[in-house]
Design an enzyme around this catalytic site. Structure first.
Site, PDB file in Angstrom:
ATOM      1  N   TRP A 282       1.165  -1.059  -0.002  1.00  0.00           N
ATOM      2  CA  TRP A 282       0.088   0.257  -0.063  1.00  0.00           C
ATOM      3  C   TRP A 282       0.977   1.882  -0.217  1.00  0.00           C
ATOM      4  O   TRP A 282       0.794   2.537  -0.686  1.00  0.00           O
ATOM      5  CB  TRP A 282      -1.150   0.006   1.114  1.00  0.00           C
ATOM      6  CG  TRP A 282      -1.423  -1.749   0.732  1.00  0.00           C
ATOM      7  CD1 TRP A 282      -1.840  -1.744   1.291  1.00  0.00           C
ATOM      8  CD2 TRP A 282      -3.122  -1.107  -0.010  1.00  0.00           C
ATOM      9  NE1 TRP A 282      -3.246  -2.877   1.285  1.00  0.00           N
ATOM     10  CE2 TRP A 282      -3.706  -2.608  -0.400  1.00  0.00           C
ATOM     11  CE3 TRP A 282      -3.087  -0.174  -1.389  1.00  0.00           C
ATOM     12  CZ2 TRP A 282      -4.832  -2.657  -0.595  1.00  0.00           C
ATOM     13  CZ3 TRP A 282      -4.338  -0.821  -1.771  1.00  0.00           C
ATOM     14  CH2 TRP A 282      -4.983  -2.338  -1.854  1.00  0.00           C
TER      15      TRP A 282
ATOM     16  N   ASP B  72      -0.914   7.023   7.450  1.00  0.00           N
ATOM     17  CA  ASP B  72      -1.849   5.473   6.872  1.00  0.00           C
ATOM     18  C   ASP B  72      -2.499   5.228   7.484  1.00  0.00           C
ATOM     19  O   ASP B  72      -1.597   3.891   7.479  1.00  0.00           O
ATOM     20  CB  ASP B  72      -1.251   5.022   5.810  1.00  0.00           C
ATOM     21  CG  ASP B  72      -2.837   3.875   4.682  1.00  0.00           C
ATOM     22  OD1 ASP B  72      -4.254   3.831   5.397  1.00  0.00           O
ATOM     23  OD2 ASP B  72      -2.978   3.591   3.639  1.00  0.00           O
TER      24      ASP B  72
ATOM     25  N   LYS C 205     -11.567  -1.177   8.297  1.00  0.00           N
ATOM     26  CA  LYS C 205     -11.156  -2.587   8.564  1.00  0.00           C
ATOM     27  C   LYS C 205     -11.579  -2.755   9.788  1.00  0.00           C
ATOM     28  O   LYS C 205     -12.136  -3.280  10.596  1.00  0.00           O
ATOM     29  CB  LYS C 205     -10.030  -2.602   7.981  1.00  0.00           C
ATOM     30  CG  LYS C 205      -9.304  -2.469   7.134  1.00  0.00           C
ATOM     31  CD  LYS C 205      -8.680  -1.800   6.070  1.00  0.00           C
ATOM     32  CE  LYS C 205      -7.876  -1.563   5.092  1.00  0.00           C
ATOM     33  NZ  LYS C 205      -8.055  -3.771   4.346  1.00  0.00           N
TER      34      LYS C 205
END
Lengths: 366, 366
Positions: A102, A177, A201
Site C-alpha cells: 500500500w 496511512d 477494517k
C-alpha cells in the site's frame, strides 16, 4: 451456516451488535417516517448522527482540538491522491517510506508536479522488515514524510520493538496511512500532521474514510485543484461539501460507540496483544508446518500472513476452515498462502478457534 | 409514525421492498457466514452481486456495448472533477451550459489547465428557463460540451417541449450530469459521450455513482493525474481499483432489479408524466396560492419547487404536511419555499396524498 468467524482483510467483520442495530433501523429512524439512508444529510436527524460520530471518534482517538476530523467518501487511495494536492506546492519534495504494497500504491497517486523521494523501502527484502530509522534518507524541507502504519497485505507494522514509534521526522510533518490499525491502540496524534484511514477494517463499513489533519497545515496552498479535492472546502462545509455517504457514516458511528463501550483503544490494545500472541505463537510453535516470514520486531497485530510448508494443501486448509466456521483466510494474490486479519471486531474466541483448527489440521496432515 | 411519503431530494426514498431485502440480508448473506457488508469485494459472493448489478443497469438503460459502465465511490461532484482530468488536454476548451445550481458547481471542479467557456447560462433569469439551443456559443473543437439533464434545486429539465433532446453538439461529445433524472425515461445513450449520476436519487443509496462512458473517449490522454482519478484504470480493474463501496453497490443493484420488475424506464416515463402532471396541475390550479416559476417547457418531472404566495405560512405548511405523513418537502436553502422530489421510488399515491394535502391546506388558509 450461521455467522462464522470472519478473518477477511477489509471489508471486514463488523460487531454483530452493530449489524443488528443497522438492521433494526433499516426501515424507520425513530419516528422520522423514513430510513436514515433516505433522509437529507442536512436534516436534524442525520446532523445529530454525524455530530455524535465525530465527537465519539475524537473521544476514542483522543484527537486534539487543533486537529480537524473529516469524513470523506471513498477510501484511503483517494486520500493518497489528495495529500500532495493539498499539502505540496509545485516542485516540492515529498518523502515516502515504502514498507509494503500500500505504501507503493500511494506513489501512483502523486501529482507529477511534486518530486518523489523514496526515503526508505523494504521492497528488496520482500517487505519482511522495516528499514531502521537511521537509514532513512529524508529531505530537509520536504513537504511531508509519508508512512504506512500497518501494511495489510505484508503484515508489517511499526511496533515499539522496531524503534521509537512514530518515527521522528523533525520539523517535517509525518503523514500516516492508518487504514488497517487505527483505534487498535492509543496513539499520540499530536506527533502526526495527517492521519487517514479507510473505515472498512477497524472503523466501520467500506465507502467512507476518516482524515485527521493538523489545522495549520490546511493553510498551505497546495496544487491547483477541483474544489471537491480541497480539504479546506470539506472542513468549511462540515464534511458536507457534497452529499456524504450517510449510511456508511451512521454505521461507522455505531462502531465508534461500540469501541467506546468495550473500553476504548487501551482495551483493544490489550486484546490485540492477546490475539496476535496466540496466533504467532501457534505459527512459530508448529515446527515449520506453518510459517510467518516477517521480522518479529514489526509483525502486524492486525494482519497475520502465514504459509503452509506444503502449499499443495492450501485448498484443503481453506475448505476445512470454512467447515469449522472460519472464513476470509485466503491470502492476498500478491503473496498467496493465508492471512488472518484480526481487527477490533474479531473476538479472542475467534482466534482461539482458528488456532485450534490450525493445530488439528496439522495433526491430520503433519 | 409509520413510513411516510418522503419527498426528499436525495438522499431520497428507496422502494420499501429494497429496504426490506437489505434488512433481511444484514447479518448473513445466504450461507456465506457473514453479511455482504463484511465480505471481500473480490470474493465470489460480491463479484456475483457486482456483475449482476452492471448487467441489470445495462438492460435498464439500454447501454450499448461500446460504452463502459463504472461504479465509483462518492457522487457526481467527484465525477465533475474527473471529466476534465480524463478528457481534456492542457489548453483545451471545455464548453459548459449552466442551467442551475449544479451546473454552476461543476465549474468549480475544473482543473485550471483547461479553458472554460460558458456556452450558455440561465443564471440571469434565475434559472427559470433553458437558453434555446440556437443561442449557445459552442467552441469548435472543444473537448466536450457539459449539460445538466435535470437541475435538482431549480427544477429545470431538458424536455421535448424545449427542443430536440439531447441538444445537438455536432462532433463534440456531449457530457451530461443525469444524477436526478437517470432511469426516469428511455434515453438514447449513443447520443452522449459521458453520462454520470450519483445514485441517491433514482438509482439507490448515497455513496456510489455510475459513470457511463463511450469507450473510445478513454483513449484520450487527459491531464497528469493520480491513478485513482483515471477512469481507464478503474475500467481495467472492473471498478475495483480500490475497495469499492460494496453495500451501496449491492443496494443499488436491488434498486435496478426493482425498476426492471416494475416495467423499466418506459413505465417510469409514464409514471413521471402522471405524477408531475398531477402536481403541476394542483399548483397551477391554485389561483396563485401556490406557484412554480419555471418555464413550462422545461419544468422538471423529478423535482417540483413551489412557493406559497404567503411565505409566512411555510412553517405551518411543513408541520401540517408532516402530520399528514408527507416529509422532505422543505425547499433548498438557495431558493427557499417548498420542493417535492418525485423520483421513481415515489408512488403516484404519494403525489395524490400531497395534492390532497395542498388543497386542504389552501382551504384552511386561503
Amino acid at each position: 451456516m450461521t455467522r462464522a468467524y470472519n478473518f477477511a482483510p477489509g471489508p471486514a467483520a463488523l460487531p454483530e451488535s452493530v449489524l443488528k442495530q443497522a438492521q433494526a433501523d433499516m426501515l424507520e429512524w425513530g419516528d422520522a417516517g423514513a430510513s436514515i439512508v433516505e433522509m437529507s444529510h442536512r436534516g436534524p436527524e442525520f446532523m445529530e448522527v454525524a455530530t455524535r460520530a465525530e465527537a465519539d471518534l475524537r473521544t476514542l482517538l483522543g484527537v486534539p482540538d487543533d486537529y480537524a476530523v473529516l469524513f470523506m467518501a471513498g477510501g484511503a487511495t483517494t486520500a493518497q491522491a489528495l495529500l500532495p494536492l493539498n499539502f505540496a506546492s509545485d516542485g516540492d519534495t515529498v518523502d515516502y517510506v515504502v514498507t509494503g504494497h500500500w505504501g507503493k500504491t500511494a506513489l501512483r497517486q502523486l501529482t507529477p508536479a511534486v518530486r518523489i523521494n523514496i526515503a526508505a523501502s523494504g521492497e528488496e527484502g520482500g517487505y519482511r522488515s522495516i528499514p531502521a530509522r537511521e537509514s532513512w534518507q529524508l529531505t530537509p524541507g520536504a513537504a511531508y514524510v509519508h508512512v504506512t502504519a500497518n501494511e495489510t497485505i505484508h503484515g508489517v507494522e511499526y511496533r515499539p520493538a522496531w524503534g521509537a514509534v512514530p518515527p521522528d521526522t523533525g520539523d517535517v510533518p509525518l503523514f500516516a496511512d492508518f487504514s488497517s490499525s487505527i483505534a487498535s491502540e492509543p496513539i499520540d496524534i499530536s506527533r502526526y500532521g495527517v492521519i487517514y484511514a479507510g473505515a472498512q477494517k477497524n472503523l466501520g463499513p467500506v465507502g467512507i474514510s476518516v482524515v485527521i489533519v493538523r489545522r495549520d497545515l490546511l493553510a498551505r496552498a497546495g496544487q491547483p485543484r477541483a474544489d471537491i479535492f480541497n480539504y479546506s472546502s470539506h472542513l468549511a462545509n462540515g464534511s458536507m461539501l457534497n452529499t456524504p455517504p450517510t449510511w456508511n457514516w451512521y454505521v461507522a458511528g455505531l462502531v465508534f460507540r461500540w469501541m467506546l463501550d468495550e473500553g476504548g483503544t487501551a482495551e483493544f490494545d490489550r486484546r490485540s496483544d492477546e490475539k496476535s500472541a496466540l496466533l504467532y505463537g501457534a505459527i512459530d510453535g508448529s515446527g515449520g508446518f506453518y510459517r510467518n516470514e516477517v521480522d518479529p520486531a514489526v509483525r502486524s497485530r492486525m494482519n497475520v500472513p502465514f504459509f503452509l510448508a506444503d502449499d499443495t494443501r492450501n485448498a484443503a486448509f481453506l475448505e476445512g476452515a470454512r467447515e469449522a466456521g472460519l472464513i476470509g483466510l485466503k491470502g492476498h494474490r500478491v503473496l498467496g498462502g493465508m492471512r488472518a486479519s484480526i481487527y477490533n471486531a474479531m473476538p479472542v474466541e475467534g482466534v482461539r478457534a482458528l488456532v485450534a483448527y490450525m493445530q488439528d489440521f496439522q495433526k491430520r496432515n503433519g
